[in-house]
Write an enzyme that holds these catalytic residues in place. Structure first.
Site, PDB file in Angstrom:
ATOM      1  N   GLU A  68     -72.025 -17.628 -38.748  1.00  0.00           N
ATOM      2  CA  GLU A  68     -71.931 -18.590 -37.658  1.00  0.00           C
ATOM      3  C   GLU A  68     -72.653 -18.083 -36.420  1.00  0.00           C
ATOM      4  O   GLU A  68     -72.756 -16.886 -36.193  1.00  0.00           O
ATOM      5  CB  GLU A  68     -70.457 -18.826 -37.308  1.00  0.00           C
ATOM      6  CG  GLU A  68     -69.727 -19.490 -38.449  1.00  0.00           C
ATOM      7  CD  GLU A  68     -68.216 -19.532 -38.262  1.00  0.00           C
ATOM      8  OE1 GLU A  68     -67.617 -20.499 -38.722  1.00  0.00           O
ATOM      9  OE2 GLU A  68     -67.645 -18.611 -37.671  1.00  0.00           O
ATOM     10  N   CYS A  96     -74.544 -16.943 -29.009  1.00  0.00           N
ATOM     11  CA  CYS A  96     -73.817 -15.824 -29.605  1.00  0.00           C
ATOM     12  C   CYS A  96     -74.178 -15.781 -31.086  1.00  0.00           C
ATOM     13  O   CYS A  96     -73.947 -16.753 -31.809  1.00  0.00           O
ATOM     14  CB  CYS A  96     -72.324 -16.086 -29.392  1.00  0.00           C
ATOM     15  SG  CYS A  96     -71.244 -14.926 -30.211  1.00  0.00           S
ATOM     16  N   CYS A 118     -67.427  -8.522 -41.870  1.00  0.00           N
ATOM     17  CA  CYS A 118     -67.435  -7.262 -41.135  1.00  0.00           C
ATOM     18  C   CYS A 118     -66.535  -6.285 -41.878  1.00  0.00           C
ATOM     19  O   CYS A 118     -65.501  -6.671 -42.428  1.00  0.00           O
ATOM     20  CB  CYS A 118     -66.913  -7.456 -39.715  1.00  0.00           C
ATOM     21  SG  CYS A 118     -67.041  -5.973 -38.687  1.00  0.00           S
ATOM     22  N   CYS A 126     -60.803  -4.787 -37.414  1.00  0.00           N
ATOM     23  CA  CYS A 126     -59.987  -4.797 -36.202  1.00  0.00           C
ATOM     24  C   CYS A 126     -58.868  -5.824 -36.420  1.00  0.00           C
ATOM     25  O   CYS A 126     -59.109  -6.919 -36.934  1.00  0.00           O
ATOM     26  CB  CYS A 126     -60.839  -5.189 -34.995  1.00  0.00           C
ATOM     27  SG  CYS A 126     -62.205  -4.052 -34.708  1.00  0.00           S
ATOM     28  N   CYS A 184     -59.095  -9.555 -35.105  1.00  0.00           N
ATOM     29  CA  CYS A 184     -60.336 -10.307 -35.316  1.00  0.00           C
ATOM     30  C   CYS A 184     -60.369 -10.941 -36.708  1.00  0.00           C
ATOM     31  O   CYS A 184     -60.240 -10.250 -37.722  1.00  0.00           O
ATOM     32  CB  CYS A 184     -61.533  -9.382 -35.136  1.00  0.00           C
ATOM     33  SG  CYS A 184     -63.110 -10.198 -35.399  1.00  0.00           S
ATOM     34  N   CYS A 235     -64.139 -16.195 -29.440  1.00  0.00           N
ATOM     35  CA  CYS A 235     -64.223 -14.788 -29.840  1.00  0.00           C
ATOM     36  C   CYS A 235     -63.161 -14.467 -30.874  1.00  0.00           C
ATOM     37  O   CYS A 235     -61.993 -14.759 -30.675  1.00  0.00           O
ATOM     38  CB  CYS A 235     -63.951 -13.855 -28.660  1.00  0.00           C
ATOM     39  SG  CYS A 235     -65.042 -14.046 -27.298  1.00  0.00           S
TER      40      CYS A 235
HETATM   41  N1  SAH Z   1     -68.338  -6.078 -33.622  1.00  0.00           N
HETATM   42  C1  SAH Z   1     -68.795  -6.309 -32.278  1.00  0.00           C
HETATM   43  C2  SAH Z   1     -69.265  -7.728 -32.114  1.00  0.00           C
HETATM   44  C3  SAH Z   1     -68.165  -8.761 -32.174  1.00  0.00           C
HETATM   45  S1  SAH Z   1     -67.986  -9.307 -30.568  1.00  0.00           S
HETATM   46  C4  SAH Z   1     -67.697  -5.939 -31.303  1.00  0.00           C
HETATM   47  O1  SAH Z   1     -66.594  -5.693 -31.754  1.00  0.00           O
HETATM   48  O2  SAH Z   1     -67.964  -5.820 -30.129  1.00  0.00           O
HETATM   49  C5  SAH Z   1     -66.639 -10.252 -30.502  1.00  0.00           C
HETATM   50  C6  SAH Z   1     -65.777  -9.906 -29.306  1.00  0.00           C
HETATM   51  O3  SAH Z   1     -64.584 -10.688 -29.411  1.00  0.00           O
HETATM   52  C7  SAH Z   1     -65.340  -8.458 -29.323  1.00  0.00           C
HETATM   53  O4  SAH Z   1     -65.151  -7.965 -28.043  1.00  0.00           O
HETATM   54  C8  SAH Z   1     -64.036  -8.579 -30.047  1.00  0.00           C
HETATM   55  O5  SAH Z   1     -63.231  -7.467 -29.861  1.00  0.00           O
HETATM   56  C9  SAH Z   1     -63.465  -9.838 -29.428  1.00  0.00           C
HETATM   57  N2  SAH Z   1     -62.412 -10.442 -30.243  1.00  0.00           N
HETATM   58  C10 SAH Z   1     -62.196 -10.269 -31.554  1.00  0.00           C
HETATM   59  N3  SAH Z   1     -61.132 -10.987 -31.961  1.00  0.00           N
HETATM   60  C11 SAH Z   1     -60.664 -11.623 -30.884  1.00  0.00           C
HETATM   61  C12 SAH Z   1     -59.596 -12.528 -30.671  1.00  0.00           C
HETATM   62  N4  SAH Z   1     -58.810 -12.921 -31.667  1.00  0.00           N
HETATM   63  N5  SAH Z   1     -59.414 -13.009 -29.429  1.00  0.00           N
HETATM   64  C13 SAH Z   1     -60.243 -12.638 -28.425  1.00  0.00           C
HETATM   65  N6  SAH Z   1     -61.269 -11.806 -28.562  1.00  0.00           N
HETATM   66  C14 SAH Z   1     -61.468 -11.287 -29.780  1.00  0.00           C
END
Ligand code: SAH
Length: 353
Positions: free
Chosen positions: A98, A111, A118, A122, A125, A341
């Site tokens: 996406e 974005c 991935c 985390c 996420c 995000c």
């Molecule tokens: N892997 C990279 C790129 C992904 S960026 C990274 O981790 O930076 C996506 C951003 O959204 C990151 O800062 C991630 O931590 C954040 N994110 C992930 N899950 C989220 C959620 N459920 N709510 C808000 N932000 C989230």
């Protein structure tokens, strides 16, 4: 027609020039043809070699026999009530990724994804929960930009002004494709390096490699907790690249000069929003002169967590500011279409349910 014709959309400008110069020479064509083709790719938005109307017809056919010009195919486009637009791209081999167009007052930010899925898992996420598919190629990464920019132009959204690697995947775990894609976006499509942000959860060798690049690409670190024990509960990679080493890597990045670092901090109710965390967060931000982006947690189906209360988010922002740390609250965008995000998990016809 050669079976594995190279895809021109995955080449950096120097690679492209070399390939095309050799091609036109071999065809007995004048040297300026290479430049014409390059123009069609980066500025002219040619969809096929047939579109390259200033080339002789037979040359267009030969180009098509020798090279590809493949972008990810549009699977679905969804539009949020807030103007955010999510593209679901179908890649070769069945993977989907996406990208998200996010309009704000003076900008249109795109974005993009760097991996299908991935591997880093985390806990907050959705992409991590859905597992790792495969690495994207430079053409698949830069192609998301090319096709999205066209969509935006055709739908009166104006030009894409900023690109962030904040879609699916960990960009610094796919440097082999992300680094050339950065060159393609910057030197090819002409997006200023300061308008391109690489977001990482903390892959130290990748941060070091990005610091070595001469362009001023921006770096965002997904911090989410200012102390190692808590961070390790949220981010498994913390065990491999712990916070103290991470901050040293960011200090080294800073010494290269001129590039602001952003901390991303997803605020999860009663998980990482204790006001006692503000002081250590401010201290880390001071050490690397970071700007702090506070992101209210976007709910995902895999955990029960909730976003922090808005008053708590404001408290973090205000007290960071008082401590001399610039901070902002990032308003969630596109939640209604699962484009915010952490919500990207390439849900397609219910495959991932
Ligand atoms: N892997 C990279 C790129 C992904 S960026 C990274 O981790 O930076 C996506 C951003 O959204 C990151 O800062 C991630 O931590 C954040 N994110 C992930 N899950 C989220 C959620 N459920 N709510 C808000 N932000 C989230």
């Amino acid at each position: 027609m050669s079976p594995d014709r190279p895809n021109l959309l995955g080449m950096t400008p120097p690679e492209l020039r070399e390939t095309l110069t050799a091609h036109v020479r071999q065809r007995g064509q004048p040297g300026y043809r290479a430049r014409q083709i390059e123009e069609w790719l980066f500025r002219g938005d040619a969809r096929s070699f047939g579109d390259m109307t200033n080339l002789p017809l037979p040359e267009r056919d030969v180009l098509g026999d020798s090279f590809r010009l493949d972008e990810p195919a549009v699977d679905t486009v969804s539009e949020s009530s807030d103007g955010t637009v999510k593209h679901l791209w179908a890649l070769q081999g069945g993977e989907v990724v996406e990208s998200v167009l996010i309009p704000t007052r003076h900008r249109l930010t795109l974005c993009i994804s760097s991996q299908a899925g991935c591997a880093l898992k985390c806990r907050f996420c959705a992409t991590g929960w859905s597992g790792f598919g495969r690495q994207l190629s430079p053409a698949e990464i830069a192609g998301q930009y090319r096709a999205s920019a066209r969509w935006a132009a055709e739908h009166d959204r104006g030009p894409v002004t900023n690109v962030v690697f904040m879609g699916m995947g960990e960009p610094l775990a796919n440097r082999k494709a992300v680094f050339p894609a950065l060159t393609i976006l910057n030197a090819g499509y002409g997006i200023g390096a300061r308008r391109i942000t690489v977001s990482t959860v903390g892959v130290i060798p990748g941060i070091a490699a990005l610091a070595e690049r001469p362009e001023q690409f921006r770096l965002a670190l997904s911090l989410h907790a200012p102390v190692t024990e808590l961070r390790a509960e949220l981010i498994p990679l913390e065990k491999r690249y712990p916070l103290d080493q991470l901050i040293k890597a960011l200090e080294a990045f800073n010494r290269k000069g001129g590039r602001r670092i952003t901390f991303e901090y997803t605020m999860i109710r009663e998980v990482n929003d204790d006001p006692a965390l503000i002081a250590p967060l401010a201290e880390l931000a001071h050490r690397v002169q970071a700007f702090v982006n506070l992101i209210p947690f976007n709910p995902i189906p895999y955990v029960e967590w909730k976003p922090s209360h808005p008053s708590r988010v404001r408290e973090f922002r205000d007290r960071l500011e008082v401590a001399g740390v610039p901070a902002a609250v990032r308003e969630p965008r596109g939640r209604d279409i699962d484009a915010a995000c952490g919500q990207l998990r390439a849900r397609r016809h219910g495959i991932h349910r």
